[in-house]
Design a protein around this motif. Structure first.
Motif, PDB file in Angstrom:
ATOM      1  N   ASN A   1      -4.135   8.527  -6.861  1.00 24.66           N
ATOM      2  CA  ASN A   1      -3.654   9.358  -5.938  1.00 24.66           C
ATOM      3  C   ASN A   1      -4.376   9.263  -4.565  1.00 24.66           C
ATOM      4  O   ASN A   1      -4.055  10.030  -3.708  1.00 24.66           O
ATOM      5  CB  ASN A   1      -3.654  10.927  -6.456  1.00 24.66           C
ATOM      6  CG  ASN A   1      -2.722  11.444  -7.468  1.00 24.66           C
ATOM      7  OD1 ASN A   1      -1.272  11.279  -7.326  1.00 24.66           O
ATOM      8  ND2 ASN A   1      -3.461  11.640  -8.492  1.00 24.66           N
ATOM      9  N   GLY A   2      -4.961   8.263  -4.792  1.00 23.57           N
ATOM     10  CA  GLY A   2      -5.976   8.126  -3.202  1.00 23.57           C
ATOM     11  C   GLY A   2      -7.031   9.109  -2.870  1.00 23.57           C
ATOM     12  O   GLY A   2      -6.906   9.407  -1.611  1.00 23.57           O
TER      13      GLY A   2
ATOM     14  N   GLN B   1     -10.546   8.763  -0.953  1.00 20.11           N
ATOM     15  CA  GLN B   1     -10.763   8.587   0.631  1.00 20.11           C
ATOM     16  C   GLN B   1     -10.668   9.824   1.159  1.00 20.11           C
ATOM     17  O   GLN B   1     -10.891   9.675   2.494  1.00 20.11           O
ATOM     18  CB  GLN B   1      -9.758   7.468   1.123  1.00 20.11           C
ATOM     19  CG  GLN B   1      -9.704   6.187   0.390  1.00 20.11           C
ATOM     20  CD  GLN B   1      -8.328   6.091  -0.350  1.00 20.11           C
ATOM     21  OE1 GLN B   1      -8.327   6.642  -1.612  1.00 20.11           O
ATOM     22  NE2 GLN B   1      -7.470   5.258   0.055  1.00 20.11           N
ATOM     23  N   LEU B   2      -9.780  10.707   0.586  1.00 15.80           N
ATOM     24  CA  LEU B   2      -9.540  12.238   1.235  1.00 15.80           C
ATOM     25  C   LEU B   2     -10.957  12.636   1.137  1.00 15.80           C
ATOM     26  O   LEU B   2     -10.999  13.705   1.952  1.00 15.80           O
ATOM     27  CB  LEU B   2      -8.461  12.831   0.506  1.00 15.80           C
ATOM     28  CG  LEU B   2      -7.227  12.084   0.705  1.00 15.80           C
ATOM     29  CD1 LEU B   2      -6.191  13.105  -0.113  1.00 15.80           C
ATOM     30  CD2 LEU B   2      -6.917  12.051   2.260  1.00 15.80           C
TER      31      LEU B   2
ATOM     32  N   ILE C   1       0.816  -1.220   0.198  1.00 11.32           N
ATOM     33  CA  ILE C   1       0.077   0.135  -0.051  1.00 11.32           C
ATOM     34  C   ILE C   1       0.834   1.027  -0.004  1.00 11.32           C
ATOM     35  O   ILE C   1       1.934   1.514   0.786  1.00 11.32           O
ATOM     36  CB  ILE C   1      -0.861  -0.150   1.033  1.00 11.32           C
ATOM     37  CG1 ILE C   1      -1.845  -1.150   0.905  1.00 11.32           C
ATOM     38  CG2 ILE C   1      -1.662   1.357   1.234  1.00 11.32           C
ATOM     39  CD1 ILE C   1      -3.255  -1.328   1.706  1.00 11.32           C
TER      40      ILE C   1
ATOM     41  N   SER D   1       0.346   8.282  -1.215  1.00  9.28           N
ATOM     42  CA  SER D   1       0.685   9.105  -2.277  1.00  9.28           C
ATOM     43  C   SER D   1       1.111  10.374  -1.780  1.00  9.28           C
ATOM     44  O   SER D   1       1.170  10.659  -0.561  1.00  9.28           O
ATOM     45  CB  SER D   1      -0.361   9.249  -3.238  1.00  9.28           C
ATOM     46  OG  SER D   1      -1.355  10.240  -2.688  1.00  9.28           O
ATOM     47  N   SER D   2       2.050  10.944  -2.720  1.00  4.83           N
ATOM     48  CA  SER D   2       2.783  12.355  -2.186  1.00  4.83           C
ATOM     49  C   SER D   2       1.680  13.205  -1.513  1.00  4.83           C
ATOM     50  O   SER D   2       2.068  14.096  -0.752  1.00  4.83           O
ATOM     51  CB  SER D   2       3.292  12.992  -3.453  1.00  4.83           C
ATOM     52  OG  SER D   2       4.423  12.268  -4.011  1.00  4.83           O
ATOM     53  N   ILE D   3       0.633  13.363  -2.223  1.00 10.49           N
ATOM     54  CA  ILE D   3      -0.464  14.307  -1.418  1.00 10.49           C
ATOM     55  C   ILE D   3      -1.388  13.535  -0.401  1.00 10.49           C
ATOM     56  O   ILE D   3      -2.192  14.260   0.374  1.00 10.49           O
ATOM     57  CB  ILE D   3      -1.371  14.786  -2.584  1.00 10.49           C
ATOM     58  CG1 ILE D   3      -2.183  13.597  -3.166  1.00 10.49           C
ATOM     59  CG2 ILE D   3      -0.811  15.542  -3.449  1.00 10.49           C
ATOM     60  CD1 ILE D   3      -3.393  13.879  -3.990  1.00 10.49           C
ATOM     61  N   GLY D   4      -0.923  12.278   0.128  1.00 16.82           N
ATOM     62  CA  GLY D   4      -1.632  11.775   1.445  1.00 16.82           C
ATOM     63  C   GLY D   4      -2.632  10.732   1.086  1.00 16.82           C
ATOM     64  O   GLY D   4      -3.302  10.469   2.059  1.00 16.82           O
ATOM     65  N   GLY D   5      -2.914  10.489  -0.169  1.00 19.44           N
ATOM     66  CA  GLY D   5      -3.917   9.618  -0.322  1.00 19.44           C
ATOM     67  C   GLY D   5      -3.423   8.063  -0.250  1.00 19.44           C
ATOM     68  O   GLY D   5      -2.142   8.070  -0.461  1.00 19.44           O
ATOM     69  N   ARG D   6      -4.038   7.233  -0.074  1.00 20.83           N
ATOM     70  CA  ARG D   6      -3.628   5.786  -0.172  1.00 20.83           C
ATOM     71  C   ARG D   6      -4.047   4.938  -1.087  1.00 20.83           C
ATOM     72  O   ARG D   6      -5.273   5.056  -1.698  1.00 20.83           O
ATOM     73  CB  ARG D   6      -3.820   5.178   1.326  1.00 20.83           C
ATOM     74  CG  ARG D   6      -2.952   5.600   2.272  1.00 20.83           C
ATOM     75  CD  ARG D   6      -3.594   5.382   3.838  1.00 20.83           C
ATOM     76  NE  ARG D   6      -3.583   4.056   4.198  1.00 20.83           N
ATOM     77  CZ  ARG D   6      -2.446   3.123   4.408  1.00 20.83           C
ATOM     78  NH1 ARG D   6      -1.367   3.712   4.423  1.00 20.83           N
ATOM     79  NH2 ARG D   6      -2.582   1.888   4.736  1.00 20.83           N
ATOM     80  N   ARG D   7      -3.452   4.025  -1.642  1.00 20.81           N
ATOM     81  CA  ARG D   7      -3.743   2.923  -2.533  1.00 20.81           C
ATOM     82  C   ARG D   7      -2.981   1.814  -2.657  1.00 20.81           C
ATOM     83  O   ARG D   7      -1.662   1.638  -2.179  1.00 20.81           O
ATOM     84  CB  ARG D   7      -3.876   3.652  -4.009  1.00 20.81           C
ATOM     85  CG  ARG D   7      -2.459   3.864  -4.541  1.00 20.81           C
ATOM     86  CD  ARG D   7      -2.307   4.292  -6.004  1.00 20.81           C
ATOM     87  NE  ARG D   7      -1.427   4.985  -6.572  1.00 20.81           N
ATOM     88  CZ  ARG D   7      -0.446   4.394  -7.244  1.00 20.81           C
ATOM     89  NH1 ARG D   7      -0.597   3.083  -7.728  1.00 20.81           N
ATOM     90  NH2 ARG D   7       0.784   4.987  -7.554  1.00 20.81           N
ATOM     91  N   VAL D   8      -3.735   0.767  -3.267  1.00 24.11           N
ATOM     92  CA  VAL D   8      -3.137  -0.589  -3.350  1.00 24.11           C
ATOM     93  C   VAL D   8      -1.931  -0.463  -4.370  1.00 24.11           C
ATOM     94  O   VAL D   8      -2.636  -0.132  -5.593  1.00 24.11           O
ATOM     95  CB  VAL D   8      -3.974  -1.745  -3.382  1.00 24.11           C
ATOM     96  CG1 VAL D   8      -3.346  -2.889  -3.537  1.00 24.11           C
ATOM     97  CG2 VAL D   8      -4.828  -1.793  -2.168  1.00 24.11           C
TER      98      VAL D   8
END
Lengths: 354, 361
Positions: free
Chosen positions: B44-45, B48-49, A331, A334-341
């Motif tokens: 970029n996820g 969830q943000l 996991i 990301s650089s902007i603080g989001g998370r992804r698999v």
């Protein structure tokens, strides 16, 4: 091109030959094969074991040492690429595979499958690169083979190298030793090799000053093992499939979770720009001169510091850690603080349309 | 990277997230039309943000996903049975046809080449005068100018062995089709920034007016998307319906006139079948009569039966935002990126593939 590489090319001029391309006869095992080998190949790569000119090499390894054995085949296209060619790739690749076992490469075999029509000049340049890379890594080419296939049945030249190395006495490298809390280090910037190759692929050519990062990692790895021994739990070189694929394999096999921090992952500016344009993710792009180390949490900073002072390690970084809260998954924050698999790639990484 | 890193700035991202949270008071369903935007939201996820009130619905703007099955069958037929050099953008290769994918065709010996630009295909045609070269011209309005230009270049060079298998789709008719569907409940749209960079923004005023929805032309970087969402939410909360342009650094209101001229020279608007959705009137481009010699559909005799879609795949409902990918009974079971039943599981811009990766967390 770096200075020692260039110097070696100048010091090893191509011998005068009565043929300028490789023909089927050069792989026949007969007169032409001998002419090719005696014309300079043996001379170029000479050492006591190779000079025996036997079907195999006979040698002893230091008593009481563990031995590592590895093999790999090299089919890169184009054969010559910015920063190197298939010859040094074939030496470095197997030397590095052994290094990832914690071993110092001692002896290599070198086998060519050549497509009829390869120019002798190109073959010679590849051989000089083999010599350069072997000397740089401190490994001897002790046996080999040459086959020639008809035009259209190969892609200029394929190389297989196998290698035997002696394992560092303090090395205890195994997937079984990876545990929760381990820190993950990378020895240099990601994706450089893959993008350098892409930049010269037919139909994709773009202008860049990027060069492949192909190099021998054995001296660096052995120096780390001298200093930190068992603190280093696992070493891997993220070649095909890149960092994402390698880490997914480790997560799957160890049943542990891997956490990555995008902001800490080193990628050269030109590489990330090229990936942006080509629709590729640097995490999945191939590397050659980079390794990943899983190290005990309490010595991670010291290992990182040491690595930065070693050959090819100046841009090393701490990029993640092992967790138990998401087993078998990688996991990324990301650089902007989001998370992804970060998943295993389904097939070849294919560029996106838009 | 200049002009990119500014739009990935963590502090700005946080600022916009906070601002969106502060603005939103009730649930809203917003469709991002373009697959590139879906990809960026997931990569970029960002999903969830966002506060739970914001429900992002992933639109049909994935060109690979909406290319009809029979066109893929045609491409495979040309590559395998007609022996042409079939050139394509990369992510078209893995999409399953009824017979096989282009990637399988390549493995079986067909000459299938991945290109970044159709102009490369023209070069290949010039270098291989004895062979037919076909470019699989897939895409929205964004790839249309380059595809049209390839035809013009081939024509100027007098090449007789180049043609395109055109499968162009257009965004505004797709938005209209989505809004006409009774099952659809979408309250606002993020329009695809790069499409508007070519076409301008005028086409969207009638949509805003007819369907009473805010439309915000939006870019693709995290800060672009969040700013677009914020502009949309502000309108929704205030009960307004306007066309706004978040992506003004790239999109001029009038678009790119030269690119549009090139499109108009080679293509004309036609009805177009969208995979999983059906035929949408006036939603595609086909090659004009004047350039018929460069149209693979006219050039080659392709006696192909129209194959049925996999009955288990609900791609149409996913593409219209009626169902989320994980609400499909096959999702992650019979249908995975390694073994896709439908196109949205293939392309990295496809909503199913994006969710497959995302939902495992």
């Amino acid at each position: 091109m770096n200075a020692p590489k260039l110097r070696m090319q100048l010091q090893c001029p191509m011998p005068q030959l009565d043929f300028d391309v490789i023909t089927l006869g050069h792989g026949s095992g007969g007169l032409l094969t001998h002419k090719l080998l005696d014309s300079g190949v043996f001379d170029l790569l000479k050492n006591d074991l190779l000079n025996e000119k036997h079907d195999g090499a006979v040698f002893e390894l230091p008593a009481g040492t563990r031995t590592a054995f590895s093999t790999d085949s090299y089919v890169v296209t184009p054969v010559f690429f910015p920063g190197g060619n298939i010859g040094e790739l074939a030496v470095n690749g197997t030397v590095n595979d052994l290094a990832m076992c914690g071993a110092a490469a001692r002896y290599l075999s070198l086998s060519f499958i050549i497509e009829e029509g390869l120019s002798m000049k190109e073959f010679w340049d590849i051989l000089v690169s083999v010599k350069y890379a072997a000397e740089k890594a401190g490994v001897q080419i002790v046996t080999g083979d040459t086959k020639v296939v008809e035009r259209g049945k190969g892609d200029k030249i394929f190389i297989n190298t196998s290698g035997i190395g002696t394992v560092h006495p303090q090395a205890a490298i195994s997937q079984k030793r990876v545990k929760t809390g381990d820190k993950i280090l990378i020895s240099g910037p990601m994706a450089t090799h893959g993008v350098a190759i892409m930049s010269v692929r037919e139909g994709l050519e773009f202008q860049t000053s990027l060069e492949s990062d192909t190099c021998n990692l054995n001296h660096t790895v052995l120096a780390l093992l001298d200093q930190f021994g068992e603190q280093i739990h696992l070493l891997r070189d993220p070649t095909r499939g890149g960092v994402a694929t390698t880490l997914n394999e480790i997560a799957r096999d160890t049943q542990l979770g891997i956490e990555l921090w995008q902001k800490d992952m080193p990628v050269r500016e030109e590489v990330s720009s090229a990936c942006e344009l080509l629709g590729l993710d640097p995490l999945y792009v191939a590397n050659e001169g980079v390794f990943i180390a899983f190290v005990a949490a309490d010595s991670a900073n010291e290992v990182l510091e040491a690595l930065r002072g070693l050959e090819y390690g100046s841009e090393a970084a701490l990029i993640g850690e092992v967790r138990e809260d998401h087993p078998r998954k990688v996991i990324l924050t990301s650089s902007i603080g989001g998370r992804r698999v970060v998943n295993m790639l389904a097939g070849e990484q294919l560029p996106r349309i838009c | 990277m200049k002009f990119i890193s500014e739009f990935r700035d963590p502090e700005l991202v946080e600022k916009y997230i906070t601002e969106i949270r502060r603005t939103v008071t009730q649930p809203w369903s917003i469709m991002e039309v373009c697959g590139g935007q879906t990809h960026s939201l997931v990569k970029n996820g960002l999903l969830q943000l966002l506060p739970p009130e914001i429900r992002m619905i992933h639109g049909p703007g994935c060109p690979v996903c909406v290319t009809p099955l029979h066109l893929i069958d045609k491409a495979v037929h040309l590559a395998i049975d007609k022996g042409v050099i079939l050139c394509s953008f990369g992510d078209m290769l893995r999409v399953p046809g009824s017979r096989m994918s282009l990637l399988e065709a390549k493995a079986k010996g067909a000459d299938v080449r991945i290109l970044y630009s159709p102009l490369e295909a023209v070069k290949i045609a010039a270098e291989n005068p004895a062979r037919e070269v076909v470019f699989f011209a897939v895409g929205f309005e964004t790839t249309a100018p380059a595809n049209a230009l390839s035809v013009i270049h081939a024509h100027r060079a007098g090449l007789k062995n180049y043609s395109i298998l055109a499968s162009h789709v257009l965004v505004p008719p797709a938005i209209a089709a989505v809004m006409e569907d009774e099952d659809v409940r979408i309250q606002a749209f993020l329009a695809a920034g790069h499409v508007c960079a070519i076409m301008g923004i005028d086409e969207y005023y009638p949509l805003v007016e007819k369907y009473h929805v805010p439309v915000v032309v939006t870019g693709f970087e995290p800060v672009d998307l969040l700013q677009g969402i914020l502009m949309t939410v502000k309108q929704l909360e205030a009960g307004e319906q306007r066309l706004e342009n978040q992506y003004s650094r790239v999109v001029r209101p009038e678009g790119n006139a030269e690119a549009r001229n090139i499109i108009g020279e080679v293509f004309e608007i036609s009805d177009r079948e969208w995979r999983g959705i059906g035929t949408i009137p006036g939603s595609g481009y086909e090659v004009r009569e004047a350039y018929a010699a460069y149209d693979s559909n006219r050039k080659f005799d392709m006696p192909l039966e129209k194959a049925p879609e996999n009955a288990l795949c609900i791609a149409g409902q996913v593409l219209k935002g009626i169902k989320k990918p994980h609400e499909c009974s096959q999702f992650g079971k019979a249908c995975t990126p390694q073994n896709p039943l439908g196109a949205p599981m293939v392309s990295s811009e496809g909503a199913c593939a994006a969710y497959y990766h995302f939902s495992q967390s």
